[in-house]
Design an enzyme around this catalytic site. Structure first.
Site, PDB file in Angstrom:
ATOM      1  N   GLU A  55      33.276  61.251  47.829  1.00 43.64           N
ATOM      2  CA  GLU A  55      32.867  62.057  48.970  1.00 43.64           C
ATOM      3  C   GLU A  55      31.372  62.363  48.943  1.00 43.64           C
ATOM      4  O   GLU A  55      30.687  62.305  49.971  1.00 43.64           O
ATOM      5  CB  GLU A  55      33.659  63.377  48.992  1.00 43.64           C
ATOM      6  N   ARG A 190      44.766  42.488  37.364  1.00 42.88           N
ATOM      7  CA  ARG A 190      43.951  42.734  36.168  1.00 42.88           C
ATOM      8  C   ARG A 190      42.701  43.537  36.517  1.00 42.88           C
ATOM      9  O   ARG A 190      42.275  44.413  35.753  1.00 42.88           O
ATOM     10  CB  ARG A 190      43.528  41.404  35.536  1.00 42.88           C
ATOM     11  N   SER A 231      50.560  42.547  14.204  1.00 41.15           N
ATOM     12  CA  SER A 231      50.967  43.276  13.012  1.00 41.15           C
ATOM     13  C   SER A 231      50.357  42.711  11.730  1.00 41.15           C
ATOM     14  O   SER A 231      49.988  43.468  10.829  1.00 41.15           O
ATOM     15  CB  SER A 231      52.496  43.295  12.894  1.00 41.15           C
TER      16      SER A 231
END
Length: 380
Positions: A55, A190, A231
């Site tokens: 704004e 994306r 991992s």
């Protein structure tokens, strides 16, 4: 678009917000347009912190033409002193006489206060809009609203499958199941997400860049964060995504001896049970960073871990008109699976759209509680 007559300025405000989405978190993506005598005289979109709100930018562009003009904004104007001053103060001082804004801000610090401040200053507040505009306005801030409520980002699982739910043949061939237009749509998605999550299996098999690109193939600089769940710390230093600009969060186990391969990579250690990654730790980390929207683009193993762990809020499934078949072909969702249909993950507020010959199915995961095995929030 300044100085050009436009049929519906609110559509332009939504367009501006759509372009900002994916780069302004933790702020919501907002677009604003000032109209005087039927022409746009100022417009703006939310800037990343510490930049200005939409704004204020639109009012600044309009200059002295704000007096007796109308301000269109996609979300209720900001109404409290934070890193930026209240937008309502700037609107009131500008001489704007009407504010068209269809959607109340879900932030409790605003939540109608912006509208009340404007009305108290004898500014007309108009919230009427078409159903399509309302839906788009809600979708543009759905991740922000989710983060306000939970402290976590909204997680969208993106799938691209054949009619029989396969993502690759028995030999691993997967390029391409969906058509070119669908892949362009994925790049748009994306561009509008704050972070993209994938697994090391995808990095090793596909070597993706995991960036958003325009129709000419040029990088857009989005998403601002890419996350690799790994991992055992197997991501190679030669991975293509490491050559692209932007931060990468490398998620490994606590006991893995690894160092970031370059300055763009940071490490998150998130050990779970049985040598796997605790996905809830990953999502909490992204929430603590103020991210609103994240998208998972991964193989069957990681997708299954997100589903079984109850970490998915929304599904975007691109379905191609082909049958792959075969017991050894790769399905979209791996893991233990459910025992009865009553335990199935179900969607609500489902929409369908045709993208050439493909179908895009989008829906939100039902809020009904599901029971999964205790290890389901773990990922390799």
């Amino acid at each position: 678009m300044r100085g050009i007559a436009i049929n519906n300025p609110l559509d332009r405000a939504l367009q501006l917000a759509r372009h900002a989405k994916g780069s302004v978190a933790p702020r919501p993506a907002v677009g604003a347009v000032v109209v005087k005598n039927g022409k746009i005289v100022g417009e703006g979109a939310t800037q990343p912190r510490p930049g200005n709100h939409a704004e204020v930018i639109a009012l600044s562009q309009a200059g002295t033409q704000t007096r007796d003009a109308t301000l269109y904004c996609s979300l209720e104007p900001h109404a409290f002193q934070g890193l930026a001053p209240p937008c309502t103060d700037a609107i009131i001082k500008s001489g704007i006489t009407t504010v068209v804004s269809p959607l109340q801000d879900p932030n409790p610090r605003v939540s109608g206060n912006g509208y009340r401040q404007l009305t108290a200053s004898r500014i007309d507040v108009v919230r009427n809009c078409t159903e399509k505009q309302k839906i788009e306005a809600e979708q543009l801030i759905e991740g922000f609203a989710h983060h306000i409520k939970t402290g976590l980002p909204m997680v969208t699982l993106k799938l691209a499958t054949s009619l029989d739910g396969k993502i690759a043949t028995r030999t691993g061939d997967s390029r391409w199941i969906t058509n070119e237009k669908s892949r362009e749509r994925v790049h748009e998605m994306r561009h509008q997400t704050d972070a993209l999550i994938t697994g090391v299996g995808t990095v090793l098999s596909d070597n993706p860049r995991l960036t958003a690109r325009d129709q000419l193939g040029n990088a857009t600089g989005r998403p601002i964060l890419r996350v690799v769940v790994d991992s055992n710390g197997r991501m190679p230093a030669s991975a293509s995504m490491l050559k692209e600009p932007g931060e990468i969060l490398w998620v490994i186990r606590d006991d893995i001896d690894a160092n970031p391969p370059n300055d763009c990579v940071s490490i998150l250690r998130a050990s779970g049970k049985d040598g796997k990654i605790e996905l809830s730790t990953v999502i909490q980390e992204l929430g603590s960073r103020g991210l609103n929207d994240v998208m998972v683009e991964a193989g069957a193993g990681l997708a299954g871990a997100f589903v079984e762990g109850g970490h998915v809020n929304k599904i975007a499934a691109f379905v191609a008109p082909m049958i792959i078949g075969g017991n050894d072909a790769v399905s979209a969702i791996a893991g233990k699976g459910i025992e009865t249909l009553s335990d199935a993950l179900t969607l609500e507020r489902v929409s369908f759209s045709m993208i050439d010959s493909d179908i895009l199915i989008e829906g939100y995961v039902s809020s009904s509680p599901k029971t999964y095995s205790s290890s389901t929030s773990q990922a390799k």
